[in-house]
Structures are given as C-alpha cells and as structure tokens.
Design a protein around this motif. Structure first.
Motif, mmCIF file in Angstrom:
data_model
loop_
_atom_site.group_PDB
_atom_site.id
_atom_site.type_symbol
_atom_site.label_atom_id
_atom_site.label_comp_id
_atom_site.label_asym_id
_atom_site.label_seq_id
_atom_site.Cartn_x
_atom_site.Cartn_y
_atom_site.Cartn_z
ATOM 1 N N SER A 181 35.390 63.898 24.568
ATOM 2 C CA SER A 181 36.057 63.967 23.265
ATOM 3 C C SER A 181 37.119 62.886 23.146
ATOM 4 C CB SER A 181 36.663 65.347 23.055
ATOM 5 O OG SER A 181 37.542 65.662 24.135
ATOM 6 N N SER A 196 42.537 62.331 28.358
ATOM 7 C CA SER A 196 43.799 63.023 28.626
ATOM 8 C C SER A 196 44.932 62.005 28.771
ATOM 9 C CB SER A 196 43.682 63.828 29.926
ATOM 10 O OG SER A 196 43.577 62.940 31.034
ATOM 11 N N ASP A 214 33.740 58.259 24.765
ATOM 12 C CA ASP A 214 34.218 59.418 24.010
ATOM 13 C C ASP A 214 33.811 59.291 22.550
ATOM 14 O OD1 ASP A 214 35.474 60.772 26.125
ATOM 15 O OD2 ASP A 214 37.304 59.606 25.908
ATOM 16 N N ILE A 252 46.650 64.870 18.902
ATOM 17 C CA ILE A 252 46.383 65.798 19.990
ATOM 18 C C ILE A 252 47.709 66.170 20.654
ATOM 19 C CG2 ILE A 252 45.901 63.914 21.606
ATOM 20 C CD1 ILE A 252 43.847 65.797 22.979
ATOM 21 N N ASP A 299 42.250 69.662 24.171
ATOM 22 C CA ASP A 299 41.219 69.405 23.161
ATOM 23 C C ASP A 299 41.276 70.377 21.988
ATOM 24 O OD1 ASP A 299 40.282 67.265 24.593
ATOM 25 O OD2 ASP A 299 38.301 68.115 24.997
ATOM 26 N N ILE A 319 43.170 69.140 18.930
ATOM 27 C CA ILE A 319 42.760 67.899 18.245
ATOM 28 C C ILE A 319 42.654 68.153 16.751
ATOM 29 C CG2 ILE A 319 40.845 66.300 17.892
ATOM 30 C CD1 ILE A 319 40.322 66.450 20.913
#
Length: 94
Positions: free
Chosen positions: A24, A27, A76, A83, A88, A91
């Motif tokens: 996605s 981090s 991703d 975020i 996640d 988001i």
C-alpha cells in the motif's frame, strides 16, 4: 490532520522480474531506510525466508539480492496519501 505524503521509493524490479508484490504505502521506517518492508514488526521478510527457505534477509543488500535471484519486483499502489504513523487503516486521500 496529517499532511499529504508522497511515496519516496522507486519500484524495485529488473528485466528478469516475473512476480510483482504490491503493497500500500511504505512505513516510516521504510521511508527512512529507503527500501520496502523495513519495520521490524513487519513479517514480510520472515515469510519470504520461510517460503523460499532463505536465510538472513535482515539487511537491504541481502533483500535486494534475494529479490533479484527469485525474480521478484516490489512496488506500492499509492503515490501519495495522508497516513498516521505507519498505520494502513488510517490512510486517507485529499
């Protein structure tokens, strides 16, 4: 609210890549380290170690070598988002 963050990492692939694994958004730890799945609580590399019976995918150089050897590309799906920390489920989009 959080600022919009733009994805800082390039896709990882080469001409021999056959498998694409999509995430996605990286981090905080991955963004700082400059490579995918670097948060110590992320199980990504440990899962690949088990699946491929690989050893010591605990540094970026070993991870990149492994990915190239096994023809795996990483990228991703989000170019930018809001975020909170690295969660996640927080988001959102502008």
């Amino acid at each position: 609210m959080n600022d919009i963050i733009t994805h800082p990492l390039e896709p990882f692939f080469d001409k021999n890549s056959k498998i694409l694994i999509l995430g996605s958004f990286p981090s905080i730890k991955s963004r700082i380290s400059g490579f995918y799945y670097q948060h110590p609580r992320n199980h990504f590399w440990r899962i690949l170690e088990k699946l491929y019976q690989a050893k010591s995918l605990n540094n970026i150089n070993a991870q990149k070598k492994f990915l190239k050897t096994h023809h795996i590309a990483l990228w991703d799906v989000l170019q930018s988002c809001k975020i909170k920390n690295s969660d996640d489920k927080t988001i959102s989009f502008p």
